[in-house]
Write an enzyme that holds these catalytic residues in place. Structure first.
Site, short mmCIF file in Angstrom:
data_model
loop_
_atom_site.label_atom_id
_atom_site.label_comp_id
_atom_site.label_asym_id
_atom_site.label_seq_id
_atom_site.Cartn_x
_atom_site.Cartn_y
_atom_site.Cartn_z
N HIS A 153 -15.80 -2.71 -2.40
CA HIS A 153 -16.89 -3.59 -1.95
C HIS A 153 -16.40 -5.04 -1.86
CE1 HIS A 153 -19.34 -0.32 -3.95
NE2 HIS A 153 -19.90 -0.37 -2.76
N GLN B 108 -20.72 7.23 8.62
CA GLN B 108 -21.72 6.15 8.51
C GLN B 108 -21.38 5.03 9.49
OE1 GLN B 108 -23.56 4.68 4.76
NE2 GLN B 108 -22.03 3.09 4.84
#
Ligand code: PAF
Length: 286
Positions: A42, A159
């Site tokens: 992240h 995704q």
């Protein structure tokens, strides 16, 4: 002295007010959508966002719409204090951390963005409704923050494919930027779900990357048959007794449909279970 954590907006109105002021001052905005439990993967997205725009918004929201009834929504790791500490000193302007009631004030919404047939293959085959729920919350986040750019990780290749297609199909004026998968030194792709693995499963989980690399090397040596490349991934995965293969795929990167022969950009991907922990990974070809 440790850097101070970024401010948190918990309401849609609060976030919009803040971003409106930045935009009025001519500043650009990047969004990094996350479900928290932040790791180096992240943080690579956050660093990219900070390089691409003046203001970085990180959303932290475990989205109930994208979890099936038997999935890990309740036990999904949530630790906002740790996430804010991880984001300290990374140039994040604001963290958007709404409650479920803020995002879905009337309960689960009936309006959904449909991922269509591509949402039902690969990960979607064992996670019915997952990609509709994911696209729906991403659409909401894009409409709430109206960022110039939104940054996603390549590890979740399906995704990324679906978000890029949604943005194109619905004329969403946000550019989608994709950051390469961040891996542990032994090759395992970083994922919040790695925290669920026992030490034995964690050691065994390197088999995902080993299987992908074996198939990539086979392809680099001239093998173009989709069956041969899928077979190579299955062969390597079968050497690991703790791993249960859910799928292996060698697909056209432009459609995510399985290939008979690799003749253009392709994507190797797989999903593997270690007990109840489901891990995914992928490797682009060409
Ligand atoms: O990749 C994730 O963490 C989630 O699917 C996302 C994009 C934040 C939407 O909930």
């Amino acid at each position: 002295m440790s850097p101070t954590p970024p401010p948190v907006a918990t309401t849609i109105d609060g976030l919009r007010a803040r971003l409106d002021a930045e935009r009025a001052a001519g500043r650009t905005v990047a969004l990094v959508p996350t479900m928290g439990s932040l790791h180096e993967g992240h943080l690579a997205l956050v660093d990219r966002a900070a390089a691409l725009a003046d203001e970085v918004v990180v959303s932290i929201f475990v989205n109930p719409l994208q979890f099936g009834p038997s999935e890990d929504y309740d036990r999904y790791p949530r630790d906002l204090t740790a996430d804010l500490a991880a984001l300290s000193g990374r140039g994040v302007s604001v963290v958007f951390a709404p409650t479920v009631a803020e995002m879905y004030p009337s309960g689960p919404i009936d309006t959904r963005v449909s991922a269509g047939a591509v949402g039902e293959i690969l990960d979607g085959a064992s996670r019915p409704g997952h990609f509709d729920g994911m696209l729906t919350v991403v659409a909401k986040l894009l409409m709430i923050a109206t960022p110039d750019v939104a940054v996603f990780g390549e590890k979740d290749a399906q995704q990324v494919f679906l978000v890029q297609r949604m943005v194109a199909d619905l004329d969403v004026p946000t550019r989608i930027d994709v950051v390469e998968t961040v891996r542990a030194s032994d090759g395992l792709a970083l994922s919040s779900r790695n925290a669920y693995l026992s030490p034995e499963q964690r050691a065994a989980a390197t088999v995902l990357h080993r299987a992908l690399v074996a198939a990539r090397i086979l392809h680099e040596r001239g093998e173009a048959s989709g069956d041969a490349l899928r077979g190579e991934m299955r062969r390597v995965l079968a050497t690991e007794p703790l791993a249960r293969t859910e799928y292996v795929s060698c697909a056209d990167a432009r459609t995510l449909l399985e290939l008979e022969r690799v003749e253009g950009p392709a994507l190797l991907s797989l999903a593997v279970l270690f007990g109840t922990v489901r891990l995914i990974d992928n490797e682009p070809l060409g």
